[in-house]
Design a protein around this motif. Sequence first.
Motif, PDB file in Angstrom:
ATOM      1  N   PHE A 110       0.829  -1.203   0.000  1.00 18.47           N
ATOM      2  CA  PHE A 110       0.000   0.000   0.000  1.00 18.47           C
ATOM      3  C   PHE A 110       0.866   1.257   0.000  1.00 18.47           C
ATOM      4  CE2 PHE A 110      -3.125  -2.775   2.503  1.00 18.47           C
ATOM      5  CZ  PHE A 110      -3.719  -3.214   1.340  1.00 18.47           C
ATOM      6  N   GLU A 111       1.937   1.216   0.807  1.00 19.50           N
ATOM      7  CA  GLU A 111       2.819   2.379   0.880  1.00 19.50           C
ATOM      8  C   GLU A 111       3.485   2.647  -0.467  1.00 19.50           C
ATOM      9  OE1 GLU A 111       6.621   3.943   3.546  1.00 19.50           O
ATOM     10  OE2 GLU A 111       5.480   2.194   4.178  1.00 19.50           O
ATOM     11  N   LEU A 112       3.924   1.571  -1.130  1.00 22.46           N
ATOM     12  CA  LEU A 112       4.570   1.720  -2.431  1.00 22.46           C
ATOM     13  C   LEU A 112       3.595   2.254  -3.476  1.00 22.46           C
ATOM     14  CD1 LEU A 112       6.988   1.324  -4.318  1.00 22.46           C
ATOM     15  CD2 LEU A 112       6.297  -1.059  -4.605  1.00 22.46           C
ATOM     16  N   LEU A 113       2.337   1.783  -3.430  1.00 27.38           N
ATOM     17  CA  LEU A 113       1.362   2.196  -4.440  1.00 27.38           C
ATOM     18  C   LEU A 113       0.869   3.626  -4.242  1.00 27.38           C
ATOM     19  CD1 LEU A 113      -0.746  -1.036  -5.010  1.00 27.38           C
ATOM     20  CD2 LEU A 113       0.960  -0.020  -6.512  1.00 27.38           C
ATOM     21  N   THR A 114       1.228   4.261  -3.148  1.00 32.11           N
ATOM     22  CA  THR A 114       0.955   5.697  -3.032  1.00 32.11           C
ATOM     23  C   THR A 114       2.027   6.501  -3.760  1.00 32.11           C
ATOM     24  OG1 THR A 114       2.204   5.971  -0.968  1.00 32.11           O
ATOM     25  CG2 THR A 114      -0.139   5.384  -0.789  1.00 32.11           C
ATOM     26  N   GLN A 128      10.904 -13.355  -7.315  1.00 34.33           N
ATOM     27  CA  GLN A 128      11.249 -14.390  -6.340  1.00 34.33           C
ATOM     28  C   GLN A 128      12.416 -15.200  -6.877  1.00 34.33           C
ATOM     29  OE1 GLN A 128       9.701 -14.066  -3.643  1.00 34.33           O
ATOM     30  NE2 GLN A 128       9.651 -15.942  -2.434  1.00 34.33           N
ATOM     31  N   ASP A 129      13.459 -15.339  -6.060  1.00 33.05           N
ATOM     32  CA  ASP A 129      14.659 -16.081  -6.473  1.00 33.05           C
ATOM     33  C   ASP A 129      15.193 -15.573  -7.809  1.00 33.05           C
ATOM     34  OD1 ASP A 129      14.440 -17.692  -4.189  1.00 33.05           O
ATOM     35  OD2 ASP A 129      13.055 -19.040  -5.218  1.00 33.05           O
ATOM     36  N   GLU A 130      15.289 -14.261  -7.907  1.00 31.51           N
ATOM     37  CA  GLU A 130      15.826 -13.593  -9.107  1.00 31.51           C
ATOM     38  C   GLU A 130      14.959 -13.785 -10.352  1.00 31.51           C
ATOM     39  OE1 GLU A 130      18.346 -11.510  -8.800  1.00 31.51           O
ATOM     40  OE2 GLU A 130      18.293 -12.071  -6.674  1.00 31.51           O
ATOM     41  N   LYS A 131      13.769 -14.337 -10.181  1.00 30.37           N
ATOM     42  CA  LYS A 131      12.874 -14.562 -11.324  1.00 30.37           C
ATOM     43  C   LYS A 131      11.660 -13.643 -11.215  1.00 30.37           C
ATOM     44  CE  LYS A 131       9.992 -18.132 -13.470  1.00 30.37           C
ATOM     45  NZ  LYS A 131       9.483 -19.514 -13.337  1.00 30.37           N
ATOM     46  N   ILE A 132      11.324 -12.964 -12.319  1.00 28.69           N
ATOM     47  CA  ILE A 132      10.144 -12.088 -12.341  1.00 28.69           C
ATOM     48  C   ILE A 132       8.901 -12.946 -12.541  1.00 28.69           C
ATOM     49  CG2 ILE A 132       8.965 -10.253 -13.595  1.00 28.69           C
ATOM     50  CD1 ILE A 132      11.775  -9.189 -14.311  1.00 28.69           C
ATOM     51  N   LEU A 133       7.968 -12.848 -11.609  1.00 28.25           N
ATOM     52  CA  LEU A 133       6.748 -13.653 -11.665  1.00 28.25           C
ATOM     53  C   LEU A 133       5.590 -12.910 -12.323  1.00 28.25           C
ATOM     54  CD1 LEU A 133       6.819 -15.149  -8.057  1.00 28.25           C
ATOM     55  CD2 LEU A 133       7.759 -16.132 -10.151  1.00 28.25           C
ATOM     56  N   GLY A 134       5.568 -11.594 -12.214  1.00 27.04           N
ATOM     57  CA  GLY A 134       4.457 -10.842 -12.779  1.00 27.04           C
ATOM     58  C   GLY A 134       4.476  -9.400 -12.340  1.00 27.04           C
ATOM     59  N   LEU A 135       3.435  -8.684 -12.719  1.00 30.87           N
ATOM     60  CA  LEU A 135       3.311  -7.258 -12.415  1.00 30.87           C
ATOM     61  C   LEU A 135       1.983  -7.025 -11.714  1.00 30.87           C
ATOM     62  CD1 LEU A 135       4.110  -4.240 -14.655  1.00 30.87           C
ATOM     63  CD2 LEU A 135       1.779  -4.478 -13.799  1.00 30.87           C
ATOM     64  N   ILE A 136       2.004  -6.177 -10.700  1.00 32.97           N
ATOM     65  CA  ILE A 136       0.782  -5.826  -9.979  1.00 32.97           C
ATOM     66  C   ILE A 136       0.625  -4.307  -9.997  1.00 32.97           C
ATOM     67  CG2 ILE A 136      -0.228  -5.655  -7.659  1.00 32.97           C
ATOM     68  CD1 ILE A 136       0.560  -8.481  -7.155  1.00 32.97           C
ATOM     69  N   ASN A 137      -0.591  -3.850 -10.294  1.00 26.45           N
ATOM     70  CA  ASN A 137      -0.859  -2.410 -10.251  1.00 26.45           C
ATOM     71  C   ASN A 137      -1.990  -2.124  -9.265  1.00 26.45           C
ATOM     72  OD1 ASN A 137      -3.290  -2.981 -11.570  1.00 26.45           O
ATOM     73  ND2 ASN A 137      -2.402  -2.641 -13.597  1.00 26.45           N
ATOM     74  N   ARG A 138      -2.365  -0.869  -9.148  1.00 20.46           N
ATOM     75  CA  ARG A 138      -3.384  -0.482  -8.169  1.00 20.46           C
ATOM     76  C   ARG A 138      -4.703  -1.187  -8.403  1.00 20.46           C
ATOM     77  NH1 ARG A 138      -2.265   6.049  -8.137  1.00 20.46           N
ATOM     78  NH2 ARG A 138      -0.279   5.964  -7.028  1.00 20.46           N
TER      79      ARG A 138
END
Length: 317
Positions: free
Chosen positions: A283-287, A296-306
């Motif tokens: 929440f803090e980051l999305l402000t 995770q473990d140097e692997k990109i799993l996905g993207l999350i937005n607001r």
Amino acid sequence: MESIIEFKDVSKEFEGNLVLKDLNLTVKKGEIFVLVGPSGSGKTTSLKMINGLIEPTDGDLYFKEKRIKDYNLQKLRWQIGYVLQQIALFPTMSVKENIEVIPDMLGWTKERRNKRVDELLQEVDMEPEQFRDRMPSELSGGQQQRIGIIRALASEPDIVLMDEPFSALDPISRASLQDLVLKLHQKLGNTIIFVTHNMKEAMKIGSRIAVMHEGKLVQCDTPEEIQKHPANQFVEEFFDETTDEVYAQTLEALYNGGFYQKTTSADTALKNLSLDTSLSEVFELLTEQDAFLIKQDEKILGLINRSDVFCFLSREG
């Protein structure tokens, strides 16, 4: 700095129970003064005394160095804005009509009212031509609360009372409206008295904070001093206590629920969070930014937005 509100030995008794005990404090003109404490601490009772909704059992309360009991209450309340948790917009009145209620009662000209409505809508990033004629039912919860805030400011009151105005909102909307209050205060310079049970909110927006417990004032100081020098164990523990349950959930719950967008490409402009990141950090980051990458473990799993987080919160609720 000149004082605008003063409590002198104020106590309040309800049905034999003393809910406020010998309260002495001064609110300075132009500051954001926060009353914070758990339920039953006396903070809302104190707030309601300022506009005469509750009378003290003992002691005196002053507004601009005159006892509140000596004012004509109706005229006093015209000098005070009020924002509640329950937004209470008039459902049969348009956004414009809601905002101009008090200016209309005060006899402002139509031209002055129209100008004020449009100025305030622009301040909260709501285009006047798009929003002024809408009805409250056509607005989101966050938009309604923005209208509630600017309605309280419309008549240019000396002081604005805010009684837990954001506690029913999701954390992202809450953070956004906290920022809005700070922005409007910086521009307009009005005095705000803000009630909350959330110490983090108090620390973010308060010029000074009054910590209350069991009807007594425990400590009154700047956020920095309270953080560095809590008056007692209660203040220290209240400052450190965790926020509500949704903050304790982890990003893994959001990810496993499918509330994300699959991607394997790294965007160097976006921050990375791991699956064990708490939602409070999310929440803090999305402000600060619209989206982030899950890694995770140097692997990109996905993207999350607001919007992903809003969907998640809606589903969980």
